[in-house]
Write an enzyme that holds these catalytic residues in place. Structure first.
Site, PDB file in Angstrom:
ATOM      1  N   TYR A  54      36.288  55.954  34.051  1.00 10.63           N
ATOM      2  CA  TYR A  54      35.624  56.936  34.925  1.00 10.63           C
ATOM      3  C   TYR A  54      36.660  57.657  35.789  1.00 10.63           C
ATOM      4  CZ  TYR A  54      33.532  58.760  39.162  1.00 10.63           C
ATOM      5  OH  TYR A  54      33.228  59.580  40.226  1.00 10.63           O
ATOM      6  N   ILE A 104      24.327  63.910  44.962  1.00  5.66           N
ATOM      7  CA  ILE A 104      25.093  64.854  45.793  1.00  5.66           C
ATOM      8  C   ILE A 104      24.654  66.290  45.500  1.00  5.66           C
ATOM      9  CG2 ILE A 104      27.416  65.610  46.441  1.00  5.66           C
ATOM     10  CD1 ILE A 104      28.401  62.831  45.378  1.00  5.66           C
ATOM     11  N   SER A 163      37.243  62.719  42.923  1.00  3.33           N
ATOM     12  CA  SER A 163      37.019  61.473  43.658  1.00  3.33           C
ATOM     13  C   SER A 163      38.326  60.958  44.235  1.00  3.33           C
ATOM     14  CB  SER A 163      36.447  60.436  42.687  1.00  3.33           C
ATOM     15  OG  SER A 163      36.524  59.150  43.239  1.00  3.33           O
ATOM     16  N   ASN A 177      33.637  58.055  50.158  1.00  2.80           N
ATOM     17  CA  ASN A 177      32.443  57.289  49.750  1.00  2.80           C
ATOM     18  C   ASN A 177      31.165  57.921  50.310  1.00  2.80           C
ATOM     19  OD1 ASN A 177      34.785  55.499  49.419  1.00  2.80           O
ATOM     20  ND2 ASN A 177      33.259  53.984  48.830  1.00  2.80           N
ATOM     21  N   PHE A 236      28.816  69.304  39.220  1.00  2.00           N
ATOM     22  CA  PHE A 236      28.598  67.883  39.559  1.00  2.00           C
ATOM     23  C   PHE A 236      28.346  67.037  38.311  1.00  2.00           C
ATOM     24  CE2 PHE A 236      26.839  70.127  43.327  1.00  2.00           C
ATOM     25  CZ  PHE A 236      27.518  69.477  44.339  1.00  2.00           C
ATOM     26  N   PRO A 244      37.198  42.523  41.025  1.00  2.00           N
ATOM     27  CA  PRO A 244      38.415  43.014  40.358  1.00  2.00           C
ATOM     28  C   PRO A 244      38.510  44.536  40.445  1.00  2.00           C
ATOM     29  CG  PRO A 244      37.225  41.484  38.937  1.00  2.00           C
ATOM     30  CD  PRO A 244      36.345  41.737  40.115  1.00  2.00           C
ATOM     31  N   LYS A 285      29.036  58.359  36.135  1.00  2.00           N
ATOM     32  CA  LYS A 285      29.847  57.912  37.271  1.00  2.00           C
ATOM     33  C   LYS A 285      29.904  56.400  37.491  1.00  2.00           C
ATOM     34  CE  LYS A 285      26.161  58.007  40.633  1.00  2.00           C
ATOM     35  NZ  LYS A 285      25.738  58.187  42.006  1.00  2.00           N
ATOM     36  N   LEU A 323      28.078  49.747  47.708  1.00  2.00           N
ATOM     37  CA  LEU A 323      27.686  48.951  48.878  1.00  2.00           C
ATOM     38  C   LEU A 323      26.408  49.445  49.562  1.00  2.00           C
ATOM     39  CD1 LEU A 323      28.313  46.699  50.869  1.00  2.00           C
ATOM     40  CD2 LEU A 323      29.840  48.279  52.089  1.00  2.00           C
ATOM     41  N   LYS A 328      38.280  61.847  35.965  1.00  2.00           N
ATOM     42  CA  LYS A 328      38.475  62.737  37.127  1.00  2.00           C
ATOM     43  C   LYS A 328      39.915  63.245  37.162  1.00  2.00           C
ATOM     44  CE  LYS A 328      34.315  62.501  38.651  1.00  2.00           C
ATOM     45  NZ  LYS A 328      33.430  63.645  38.441  1.00  2.00           N
TER      46      LYS A 328
HETATM   47  P1  NAD Z   1      24.407  61.531  39.950  1.00  2.00           P
HETATM   48  O1  NAD Z   1      24.434  60.697  38.732  1.00  2.00           O
HETATM   49  O2  NAD Z   1      23.319  61.312  40.932  1.00  2.00           O
HETATM   50  O3  NAD Z   1      24.415  63.089  39.555  1.00  2.00           O
HETATM   51  C1  NAD Z   1      25.011  63.560  38.371  1.00  2.00           C
HETATM   52  C2  NAD Z   1      23.983  64.437  37.657  1.00  2.00           C
HETATM   53  O4  NAD Z   1      24.565  64.964  36.475  1.00  2.00           O
HETATM   54  C3  NAD Z   1      22.725  63.672  37.261  1.00  2.00           C
HETATM   55  O5  NAD Z   1      21.582  64.395  37.691  1.00  2.00           O
HETATM   56  C4  NAD Z   1      22.798  63.617  35.733  1.00  2.00           C
HETATM   57  O6  NAD Z   1      21.518  63.621  35.137  1.00  2.00           O
HETATM   58  C5  NAD Z   1      23.615  64.867  35.431  1.00  2.00           C
HETATM   59  N1  NAD Z   1      24.372  64.821  34.177  1.00  2.00           N
HETATM   60  C6  NAD Z   1      25.174  63.836  33.721  1.00  2.00           C
HETATM   61  N2  NAD Z   1      25.702  64.178  32.537  1.00  2.00           N
HETATM   62  C7  NAD Z   1      25.235  65.414  32.242  1.00  2.00           C
HETATM   63  C8  NAD Z   1      25.412  66.297  31.140  1.00  2.00           C
HETATM   64  N3  NAD Z   1      26.178  65.964  30.095  1.00  2.00           N
HETATM   65  N4  NAD Z   1      24.788  67.500  31.166  1.00  2.00           N
HETATM   66  C9  NAD Z   1      23.995  67.841  32.202  1.00  2.00           C
HETATM   67  N5  NAD Z   1      23.779  67.038  33.263  1.00  2.00           N
HETATM   68  C10 NAD Z   1      24.387  65.841  33.284  1.00  2.00           C
HETATM   69  O7  NAD Z   1      25.836  61.383  40.661  1.00  2.00           O
HETATM   70  P2  NAD Z   1      26.324  61.895  42.086  1.00  2.00           P
HETATM   71  O8  NAD Z   1      26.587  60.690  42.910  1.00  2.00           O
HETATM   72  O9  NAD Z   1      25.446  62.950  42.593  1.00  2.00           O
HETATM   73  O10 NAD Z   1      27.743  62.484  41.676  1.00  2.00           O
HETATM   74  C11 NAD Z   1      27.927  63.860  41.410  1.00  2.00           C
HETATM   75  C12 NAD Z   1      29.361  64.099  40.972  1.00  2.00           C
HETATM   76  O11 NAD Z   1      30.238  63.633  42.010  1.00  2.00           O
HETATM   77  C13 NAD Z   1      29.764  63.315  39.714  1.00  2.00           C
HETATM   78  O12 NAD Z   1      30.639  64.114  38.952  1.00  2.00           O
HETATM   79  C14 NAD Z   1      30.478  62.107  40.269  1.00  2.00           C
HETATM   80  O13 NAD Z   1      31.398  61.582  39.358  1.00  2.00           O
HETATM   81  C15 NAD Z   1      31.167  62.709  41.482  1.00  2.00           C
HETATM   82  N6  NAD Z   1      31.496  61.699  42.511  1.00  2.00           N
HETATM   83  C16 NAD Z   1      30.498  60.893  42.990  1.00  2.00           C
HETATM   84  C17 NAD Z   1      30.806  59.916  43.944  1.00  2.00           C
HETATM   85  C18 NAD Z   1      29.736  58.997  44.468  1.00  2.00           C
HETATM   86  O14 NAD Z   1      30.080  57.971  45.055  1.00  2.00           O
HETATM   87  N7  NAD Z   1      28.462  59.287  44.326  1.00  2.00           N
HETATM   88  C19 NAD Z   1      32.120  59.792  44.427  1.00  2.00           C
HETATM   89  C20 NAD Z   1      33.105  60.649  43.918  1.00  2.00           C
HETATM   90  C21 NAD Z   1      32.774  61.616  42.961  1.00  2.00           C
HETATM   91  C1  UD1 Z   2      33.521  52.810  44.002  1.00  2.00           C
HETATM   92  C2  UD1 Z   2      34.253  53.049  42.709  1.00  2.00           C
HETATM   93  C3  UD1 Z   2      35.014  54.362  42.785  1.00  2.00           C
HETATM   94  C4  UD1 Z   2      34.081  55.501  43.153  1.00  2.00           C
HETATM   95  C5  UD1 Z   2      33.397  55.151  44.469  1.00  2.00           C
HETATM   96  C6  UD1 Z   2      32.424  56.220  44.843  1.00  2.00           C
HETATM   97  C7  UD1 Z   2      34.708  50.760  41.895  1.00  2.00           C
HETATM   98  C8  UD1 Z   2      35.784  49.765  41.590  1.00  2.00           C
HETATM   99  N1  UD1 Z   2      35.139  51.924  42.429  1.00  2.00           N
HETATM  100  O1  UD1 Z   2      34.459  52.677  44.995  1.00  2.00           O
HETATM  101  O2  UD1 Z   2      35.634  54.660  41.548  1.00  2.00           O
HETATM  102  O3  UD1 Z   2      34.787  56.724  43.277  1.00  2.00           O
HETATM  103  O4  UD1 Z   2      32.696  53.905  44.308  1.00  2.00           O
HETATM  104  O5  UD1 Z   2      31.806  55.934  46.050  1.00  2.00           O
HETATM  105  O6  UD1 Z   2      33.551  50.548  41.640  1.00  2.00           O
HETATM  106  N2  UD1 Z   2      31.199  45.839  48.283  1.00  2.00           N
HETATM  107  C9  UD1 Z   2      30.692  44.583  48.608  1.00  2.00           C
HETATM  108  N3  UD1 Z   2      29.523  44.186  48.021  1.00  2.00           N
HETATM  109  C10 UD1 Z   2      28.826  44.984  47.145  1.00  2.00           C
HETATM  110  C11 UD1 Z   2      29.347  46.254  46.822  1.00  2.00           C
HETATM  111  C12 UD1 Z   2      30.539  46.651  47.401  1.00  2.00           C
HETATM  112  O7  UD1 Z   2      31.289  43.854  49.395  1.00  2.00           O
HETATM  113  O8  UD1 Z   2      27.776  44.555  46.646  1.00  2.00           O
HETATM  114  C13 UD1 Z   2      32.442  46.285  48.939  1.00  2.00           C
HETATM  115  C14 UD1 Z   2      33.570  46.628  47.982  1.00  2.00           C
HETATM  116  O9  UD1 Z   2      34.341  45.495  47.708  1.00  2.00           O
HETATM  117  C15 UD1 Z   2      34.322  47.721  48.785  1.00  2.00           C
HETATM  118  C16 UD1 Z   2      33.214  48.399  49.589  1.00  2.00           C
HETATM  119  O10 UD1 Z   2      32.127  47.479  49.619  1.00  2.00           O
HETATM  120  O11 UD1 Z   2      35.206  47.104  49.694  1.00  2.00           O
HETATM  121  C17 UD1 Z   2      32.739  49.705  48.977  1.00  2.00           C
HETATM  122  O12 UD1 Z   2      32.384  49.474  47.616  1.00  2.00           O
HETATM  123  P1  UD1 Z   2      31.678  50.613  46.724  1.00  2.00           P
HETATM  124  O13 UD1 Z   2      30.519  51.164  47.451  1.00  2.00           O
HETATM  125  O14 UD1 Z   2      31.437  50.038  45.378  1.00  2.00           O
HETATM  126  O15 UD1 Z   2      32.769  51.785  46.644  1.00  2.00           O
HETATM  127  P2  UD1 Z   2      34.317  51.719  46.203  1.00  2.00           P
HETATM  128  O16 UD1 Z   2      34.721  50.365  45.755  1.00  2.00           O
HETATM  129  O17 UD1 Z   2      35.109  52.338  47.277  1.00  2.00           O
END
Ligand code: NAD
Ligand code: UD1
Length: 338
Positions: free
Chosen positions: A149, A12, A124, A179, A80, A293, A84, A200, A153
Site C-alpha cells: 500500500y 476523506i 500519505s 492520521n 482519492f 509489526p 488503503k 486506532l 503511494k
Molecule cells: P476510502 O476507502 O473511504 O475511500 C476511497 C474511495 O475510493 C472509496 O469510496 C472506494 O469505493 C473508492 N475506490 C477504490 N478503488 C476505486 C476504483 N478503482 N475506482 C473508483 N473508485 C474506487 O478511503 P479514505 O480514507 O477516504 O482515503 C482516501 C484516499 O486517501 C486514499 O487514496 C487513501 O489511500 C488516502 N489516504 C488515506 C489515509 C487514511 O488514514 N484514511 C491516510 C493517508 C492517505
Molecule cells: C496506519 C498505516 C499507514 C497509513 C495510516 C493512515 C499501518 C502499519 N500503517 O498507520 O500506512 O498511512 O494508518 O492513517 O497500518 N494502535 C493500537 N491499537 C490498535 C490500533 C492501533 O495501539 O488497535 C496504535 C498503533 O500501534 C499506532 C497508533 O495506534 O501507534 C496509530 O495506529 P493506526 O491508526 O493504525 O495508524 P498508523 O499505524 O499510524
C-alpha cells in the site's frame, strides 16, 4: 466548470465534497463503491443543501472515464480513489498495484487526452518510511516503505513528478496526510470501516459503542513519553479544507508541489484514549499488547509549508475529533448499512 472527485464517496472524499460545495464549487463524484455506499452522496447533499452529479465508474475503466470527461465540463481532479488497507495489501499486492497505480495511470492518460492537467493527489505520511526522524518535512528523502500500500503511494508520487517534468502545463499537488480521524459535526458522515478496524480511532469508537470488548494498545515500551506510539491525528474536516486551498492554488500555478497535511503535534495512543474518554464521558477499556509489526514509535508532521504556502493550518484538536467521531459512531453504530 466542475471538479471531478474520484473516490468521492469515501471517508476523506465525502468530507472534502462538503467543504468544496460550501465553498461554492461545482463537483462530479466518481466512485465504484468498492469501499463506500451511494448513501454517502445523499448525506452530503443533505448536509450542504446542494446537488451534484454522481457516476458509478472504476478508474481502471478507460472507456468509462472517457465518457465522464466527454459528458461533464471538468477542469480539475481531486484523486482519492484507491485501496488503503495495509494488511490486505501484503496479502494481495497485485490488486493494490493494479487498482492504485494502474488506475491512476489510466486516469492521467484520460485527463491528458481531454486536456485536463490539474490534479490533487491523496498521498500519505507512510512515504517517509522507517528511517526518517519526526517531525517529517517535505524535503526529506522518501522511500523505504514497508508494505505494498505504502509503495503504491511512493510510486504514484514519482509518476506524477515524472509527468510534470515531461510537460510543465500540468499542475500537480501531492498531499501527504498524517492520521485522519473525526467526522463531520452533523454526525451524518464519518468513517465506516468494513470488519474489524485496523486503525486506532475506529477501534476506540467501536469499543465505546460496545461492538468490541476492549482496545489492545500495541506496545508500551517505545521511546516515547508514556511508551505508546505517537501519531499526528488530523481532523478530517481540517484535512478536507486543505484540499480546497490546495486545489485553488493548483488552478493558479503550473507546478508540482508536495504538502504535508498534519497538525504538527504528536499524540500518544494513551493520550488519544484519554481524550476520547474526556470528550465523550465513555470509558474505553484497554490492555497492553505486543507491538504491531511494521509500526514506528513516532510520526508527526512539520506542517509549516502548508501554512506558509497555502495559508492552511489545522484548527481542530484531538478532543474535537473524539467528540465528532463519537457523535457519528453513536448515531450510526453500523456505519451506512442502516
Ligand atoms: P476510502 O476507502 O473511504 O475511500 C476511497 C474511495 O475510493 C472509496 O469510496 C472506494 O469505493 C473508492 N475506490 C477504490 N478503488 C476505486 C476504483 N478503482 N475506482 C473508483 N473508485 C474506487 O478511503 P479514505 O480514507 O477516504 O482515503 C482516501 C484516499 O486517501 C486514499 O487514496 C487513501 O489511500 C488516502 N489516504 C488515506 C489515509 C487514511 O488514514 N484514511 C491516510 C493517508 C492517505
Ligand atoms: C496506519 C498505516 C499507514 C497509513 C495510516 C493512515 C499501518 C502499519 N500503517 O498507520 O500506512 O498511512 O494508518 O492513517 O497500518 N494502535 C493500537 N491499537 C490498535 C490500533 C492501533 O495501539 O488497535 C496504535 C498503533 O500501534 C499506532 C497508533 O495506534 O501507534 C496509530 O495506529 P493506526 O491508526 O493504525 O495508524 P498508523 O499505524 O499510524
Amino acid at each position: 466548470m466542475a471538479i471531478l472527485i474520484t473516490g468521492g464517496a469515501g471517508y476523506i472524499g465525502s468530507h472534502t465534497c462538503v467543504e468544496l460545495l460550501n465553498a461554492g464549487k461545482e463537483i462530479v463524484v466518481l466512485d465504484n463503491y468498492s469501499n463506500s455506499s451511494p448513501e454517502v452522496n445523499a448525506r452530503v447533499k443533505e448536509i450542504t443543501g446542494k446537488d451534484f452529479e454522481t457516476v458509478e465508474c472504476d478508474i481502471r475503466d478507460e472507456k468509462g472515464l472517457h465518457e465522464v470527461f466527454s459528458k461533464y465540463d471538468i477542469d480539475s481532479v481531486i484523486h482519492f480513489a484507491g485501496l488503503k488497507a495495509v494488511g490486505e495489501s501484503c496479502q494481495k499486492p497485485l490488486e493494490y498495484y493494479e487498482n492504485n497505480i494502474g488506475g491512476t495511470v489510466n486516469l492521467l492518460k484520460v485527463m491528458a487526452a481531454h486536456n485536463v492537467k490539474t490534479i490533487v493527489f491523496s498521498s500519505s505520511a507512510t512515504v517517509y518510511g522507517e528511517k526518517n526522524v519526526a517531525p517529517f518535512h517535505e524535503e526529506m528523502e522518501v522511500g523505504g516503505t514497508t508494505n505494498p500500500y505504502g509503495t503504491t503511494k511512493l510510486y504514484i508520487e514519482t509518476i506524477l513528478q515524472d509527468l510534470w517534468k515531461s510537460d510543465n502545463e500540468w499542475s500537480v499537488s501531492i498531499l501527504r496526510y498524517f492520521n485522519p480521524i473525526g467526522a463531520h459535526s452533523s454526525g451524518r458522515i464519518g468513517e465506516s470501516p468494513n470488519g474489524i478496524p485496523n486503525n486506532l480511532m475506529p477501534y476506540i469508537s467501536q469499543v465505546a459503542v460496545g461492538k468490541r470488548e476492549k482496545l489492545s494498545v500495541f506496545g508500551d515500551d517505545y521511546e516515547t513519553e508514556d511508551g505508546t506510539g505517537v501519531r499526528d491525528y488530523i481532523h478530517v474536516v481540517d484535512l478536507a479544507l486543505g484540499h480546497v486551498v490546495a486545489l485553488e492554488r493548483a488552478m493558479k500555478i503550473n507546478a508540482c508541489e508536495v504538502f504535508n497535511l498534519g497538525t504538527g503535534k504528536g499524540v500518544s495512543v494513551l493520550e488519544l484514549v484519554h481524550a476520547f474518554e474526556e470528550a465523550t464521558g465513555v470509558k474505553v477499556p484497554y490492555v497492553i499488547a505486543p507491538r504491531r509489526p511494521g509500526d514506528i514509535a513516532t510520526s508527526y508532521s512539520d506542517a509549516s509549508k502548508a501554512e506558509r504556502v497555502l495559508g492552511w493550518k489545522a484548527t481542530r484538536n484531538a478532543f474535537d475529533a473524539c467528540r465528532d467521531t463519537w457523535n457519528w459512531q453513536k448515531n450510526n453504530p453500523d456505519g451506512y448499512s442502516v
